[in-house]
Design an enzyme around this catalytic site. Structure first.
Site, PDB file in Angstrom:
ATOM      1  N   LYS A   1       0.814  -1.297   0.056  1.00  0.00           N
ATOM      2  CA  LYS A   1      -0.055  -0.028   0.030  1.00  0.00           C
ATOM      3  C   LYS A   1       0.846   1.181  -0.023  1.00  0.00           C
ATOM      4  CE  LYS A   1      -4.330  -1.758   1.894  1.00  0.00           C
ATOM      5  NZ  LYS A   1      -5.419  -1.711   2.664  1.00  0.00           N
TER       6      LYS A   1
ATOM      7  N   LYS B   1      -5.308 -10.238  -6.319  1.00  0.00           N
ATOM      8  CA  LYS B   1      -6.339 -10.342  -5.247  1.00  0.00           C
ATOM      9  C   LYS B   1      -7.918  -9.342  -5.591  1.00  0.00           C
ATOM     10  CE  LYS B   1      -7.021  -8.395  -1.051  1.00  0.00           C
ATOM     11  NZ  LYS B   1      -7.169  -7.857   0.279  1.00  0.00           N
TER      12      LYS B   1
ATOM     13  N   LYS C   1     -11.291  -4.273  -2.489  1.00  0.00           N
ATOM     14  CA  LYS C   1     -12.490  -2.963  -2.544  1.00  0.00           C
ATOM     15  C   LYS C   1     -11.735  -1.780  -3.143  1.00  0.00           C
ATOM     16  CE  LYS C   1     -14.083  -4.044   2.062  1.00  0.00           C
ATOM     17  NZ  LYS C   1     -12.884  -3.839   2.794  1.00  0.00           N
TER      18      LYS C   1
HETATM   19  N1  AQP Z   1     -10.152 -11.439  -2.613  1.00  0.00           N
HETATM   20  C1  AQP Z   1     -10.466 -11.869  -1.456  1.00  0.00           C
HETATM   21  N2  AQP Z   1     -10.332 -13.367  -1.370  1.00  0.00           N
HETATM   22  C2  AQP Z   1     -10.646 -13.811  -0.256  1.00  0.00           C
HETATM   23  N3  AQP Z   1     -10.803 -13.380   0.957  1.00  0.00           N
HETATM   24  C3  AQP Z   1     -10.780 -11.519   0.853  1.00  0.00           C
HETATM   25  N4  AQP Z   1     -10.747 -10.893   1.853  1.00  0.00           N
HETATM   26  C4  AQP Z   1     -10.750  -9.648   1.175  1.00  0.00           C
HETATM   27  N5  AQP Z   1     -10.432  -9.802  -0.144  1.00  0.00           N
HETATM   28  C5  AQP Z   1     -10.520 -11.084  -0.206  1.00  0.00           C
HETATM   29  C6  AQP Z   1     -11.122 -11.062   3.183  1.00  0.00           C
HETATM   30  O1  AQP Z   1     -11.909  -9.961   3.728  1.00  0.00           O
HETATM   31  C7  AQP Z   1     -11.849  -9.302   5.003  1.00  0.00           C
HETATM   32  C8  AQP Z   1     -11.999  -8.132   4.903  1.00  0.00           C
HETATM   33  O2  AQP Z   1     -10.769  -7.361   4.918  1.00  0.00           O
HETATM   34  P1  AQP Z   1     -10.714  -5.816   5.186  1.00  0.00           P
HETATM   35  O3  AQP Z   1     -11.756  -5.126   4.540  1.00  0.00           O
HETATM   36  O4  AQP Z   1      -9.953  -5.542   6.382  1.00  0.00           O
HETATM   37  O5  AQP Z   1      -9.558  -5.354   4.148  1.00  0.00           O
HETATM   38  P2  AQP Z   1      -8.812  -6.601   3.081  1.00  0.00           P
HETATM   39  O6  AQP Z   1      -8.357  -7.796   3.496  1.00  0.00           O
HETATM   40  O7  AQP Z   1      -7.776  -5.409   2.666  1.00  0.00           O
HETATM   41  O8  AQP Z   1      -9.933  -6.129   1.880  1.00  0.00           O
HETATM   42  P3  AQP Z   1     -10.277  -5.543   0.500  1.00  0.00           P
HETATM   43  O9  AQP Z   1     -11.453  -5.795  -0.020  1.00  0.00           O
HETATM   44  O10 AQP Z   1      -9.131  -5.739  -0.153  1.00  0.00           O
HETATM   45  O11 AQP Z   1     -10.190  -4.161   1.112  1.00  0.00           O
HETATM   46  P4  AQP Z   1      -9.201  -2.944   1.151  1.00  0.00           P
HETATM   47  O12 AQP Z   1      -9.233  -2.686  -0.447  1.00  0.00           O
HETATM   48  O13 AQP Z   1     -10.148  -1.620   1.625  1.00  0.00           O
HETATM   49  O14 AQP Z   1      -7.925  -3.064   1.665  1.00  0.00           O
HETATM   50  C9  AQP Z   1     -10.398 -10.239   5.307  1.00  0.00           C
HETATM   51  O15 AQP Z   1     -10.707 -11.204   6.141  1.00  0.00           O
HETATM   52  C10 AQP Z   1      -9.832 -10.391   4.145  1.00  0.00           C
HETATM   53  O16 AQP Z   1      -8.888 -11.730   4.312  1.00  0.00           O
END
Ligand code: AQP
Length: 332
Positions: free
Chosen positions: A112, A195, A198
């Protein structure tokens, strides 16, 4: 019942299906036989620049999606992180026992911050994993169900808990990450080696839980595949089809083998049509329920307040113990 903690950031108007498959779906099952705490981690969401008005709305929307996806707020403790001040308070204490180099090694931070550049990267983003450790340790959680991307953060949490315990006496339960292998990572439909996220730059390969069903169906039909025309699981050589097979298999609760058999000798078009139907029938109702909950924000806020009260009762006890152990003079 064994304690469980997990959370998600309210970092978008909608969760994406990787969040659902990698986390929410498992939370729903696990809440039956665990004392579960599920948080909307808004303090984590402000580690990257936010729009204050949007953040408030996204926090409600994320909570509503938890409930719509099957988290029962009368059985599990579903609350907003910033409603429980102990999170930020314990994080400060844990910051003081975290090595600078140790935090700098976190791959999510490296990714990031590389994207943002060092001047735009906040100290908050750097300390993100320490706040996550505080989240987990406050509730004496034994189990932390997360996707593979969070494995390293749970490892850090274990290290910090063990370090604190050995330095100041037994205080924290050492938690364990629970990562389901098959569903640990859902990939972007347009870039199936990255991956699904969001915060992806392009939304073309992200399936949002709250998008119109027809929009999601179109994105499935346009998903990147390959040229050999065989529906078979091969992560290395066929990442696009393999990702679609994983999604199909989880949402339809069918084995990958049975899907390969069903679509043998048929084109990718048929396969994608089948998957699009499954996606629409899964997320259509979740979308409806979410929108209904958002129609009554006062009731949603009331549920969140009651749950935050429950969370605080547990968290305050752990925080007081930790403050005392490190030698902070307690008020009379
Ligand atoms: N692509 C994915 N496949 C499986 N699991 C996923 N998680 C996120 N993306 C995937 C799981 O969802 C939970 C939420 O995590 P978060 O919102 O704390 O942040 P993250 O992991 O960084 O998810 P995002 O969607 O990628 O959010 P942003 O972009 O905001 O950082 C976690 O349990 C994660 O493992």
């Amino acid at each position: 019942l064994p304690r469980l903690y997990s959370g998600m950031q309210p970092s978008a108007d909608s969760l994406q299906i990787g969040n659902y498959i990698g986390a929410l779906l498992q939370w729903k099952e696990l809440q039956r036989d665990h004392d579960a705490f599920f948080s909307v981690v808004d303090l984590h969401a402000i580690t990257v620049p936010q729009d204050p008005h949007a953040l408030r709305e996204q926090t409600r929307r994320t909570a509503a999606q938890y409930i719509a996806a099957g988290i029962d707020p009368s059985q599990s403790t579903l609350y907003v992180q910033s409603h429980v001040p102990a999170h930020a308070e314990l994080a400060w204490v844990l910051n003081t026992i975290t090595g600078f180099g140790e935090a700098a090694r976190m791959t999510q931070f490296k990714d990031k911050s590389a994207k943002q550049g060092t001047d735009a990267t906040s100290v908050g983003l750097f300390a993100y994993p320490v706040l996550m450790a505080a989240d987990i340790l406050l509730y004496d959680a034994e189990i932390v169900p997360v996707g593979d991307d969070q494995r390293q953060h749970v490892e850090l949490t274990r290290d910090l808990a063990a370090r604190f315990n050995s330095r100041f006496g037994d205080t924290f339960v050492i938690p364990e990450a629970m990562i389901l292998k098959e569903t640990a990572k859902i990939y972007d439909l347009q870039n199936p080696t990255a991956k699904m996220s969001k915060s992806a730059e392009s939304h073309a390969g992200v399936i949002w839980m709250l998008d119109e069903p027809s929009v999601n169906a179109k994105k499935i039909m346009r998903a990147v595949t390959d040229t050999d025309g065989v529906v078979a699981f091969d992560r290395e050589n066929k990442p696009g089809i393999s990702n679609l097979l994983t999604i199909y298999s989880v949402l339809a609760d069918r084995s990958v083998d049975s899907l390969e058999d069903e679509y043998a000798g048929r084109g990718y078009g048929d396969f994608k049509k089948g998957l699009a139907e499954v996606v629409v029938s899964t997320f259509g109702p979740i979308r409806e329920r979410t929108l209904a909950l958002l129609d009554d924000p006062a009731e949603l806020d009331r549920i969140l307040a009651v749950n935050a009260g429950r969370a605080s009762e547990v968290a305050e006890v752990t925080l007081a113990k930790a403050y005392d152990r490190v030698g902070l003079l307690r008020p009379v």
